[in-house]
Design a protein around this motif. Structure first.
Motif, PDB file in Angstrom:
ATOM      1  N   PRO A 110       0.808  -1.234   0.000  1.00 21.91           N
ATOM      2  CA  PRO A 110       0.000   0.000   0.000  1.00 21.91           C
ATOM      3  C   PRO A 110       0.839   1.283   0.000  1.00 21.91           C
ATOM      4  CG  PRO A 110      -0.900  -1.576   1.552  1.00 21.91           C
ATOM      5  CD  PRO A 110       0.399  -2.148   1.057  1.00 21.91           C
ATOM      6  N   ILE A 111       1.997   1.266   0.655  1.00 27.54           N
ATOM      7  CA  ILE A 111       2.820   2.471   0.718  1.00 27.54           C
ATOM      8  C   ILE A 111       3.330   2.866  -0.669  1.00 27.54           C
ATOM      9  CG2 ILE A 111       4.953   1.218   1.273  1.00 27.54           C
ATOM     10  CD1 ILE A 111       3.977   4.674   2.662  1.00 27.54           C
ATOM     11  N   GLN A 118       0.365   9.871  -4.958  1.00 26.89           N
ATOM     12  CA  GLN A 118       0.717  11.229  -4.556  1.00 26.89           C
ATOM     13  C   GLN A 118       1.469  11.947  -5.671  1.00 26.89           C
ATOM     14  OE1 GLN A 118       2.844  10.692  -0.870  1.00 26.89           O
ATOM     15  NE2 GLN A 118       1.002  10.939   0.359  1.00 26.89           N
ATOM     16  N   LEU A 119       2.355  11.234  -6.355  1.00 28.93           N
ATOM     17  CA  LEU A 119       3.041  11.843  -7.500  1.00 28.93           C
ATOM     18  C   LEU A 119       2.022  12.317  -8.523  1.00 28.93           C
ATOM     19  CD1 LEU A 119       6.060   9.471  -8.245  1.00 28.93           C
ATOM     20  CD2 LEU A 119       6.175  11.902  -7.659  1.00 28.93           C
TER      21      LEU A 119
END
Length: 142
Positions: A110-111, A118-119
């Protein structure tokens, strides 16, 4: 001659920083994982893995060069446009890698998914904040 070509390309790209290294690795990983998916799915011919894909990657390099030229020779600012263009392609290549890995049955941490998203969201926010009023430029959906 080759050294001069390399030096010119590096200058046009704005040098070799961590952003360029990261994008280079993403492009290579995307290409490799796409080949693996094509082999596993037995769709080697149907997948865009030939010259068109390679030409597309060359197109990314050309766009980074254009962004760097705009930054350094036209606007005269730091590397804002170059960084934005590289971030856009990091996001695009990152999503493609994740998609390829999903096709291969690899569980996605998930990270990693969150960071790639986010990018993409940072890129979308920058596009939404621009007030350039330009029309007629369509986004490539490849």
């Amino acid at each position: 001659m080759v050294k001069h070509m390399k030096d010119l390309l590096l200058r046009l790209l704005g040098g070799t920083d961590n952003m360029i290294y990261a994008l280079t690795m993403f492009v290579v990983m995307n290409y490799i994982t796409a080949i693996l998916v094509a082999i596993v799915e037995k769709k080697w011919i149907k997948r865009k893995l030939g010259l068109k894909a390679i030409f597309g990657k060359i197109g990314i390099i050309v766009l980074i060069c254009i962004a760097n030229i705009i930054d350094t020779m036209i606007i005269g600012n730091d590397s804002t446009i170059r960084t934005t263009v590289i971030s856009f392609y990091l996001s695009k290549e990152g999503f493609a890698i994740l998609d390829n890995l999903e096709h291969l049955g690899v569980p996605l941490p998930p990270i990693i998914v969150k960071i790639i998203k986010q990018l993409n969201s940072e890129e979308n926010n920058e596009e939404n904040n621009e007030e350039d009023g330009e029309e007629g430029i369509e986004e490539n959906s490849d």
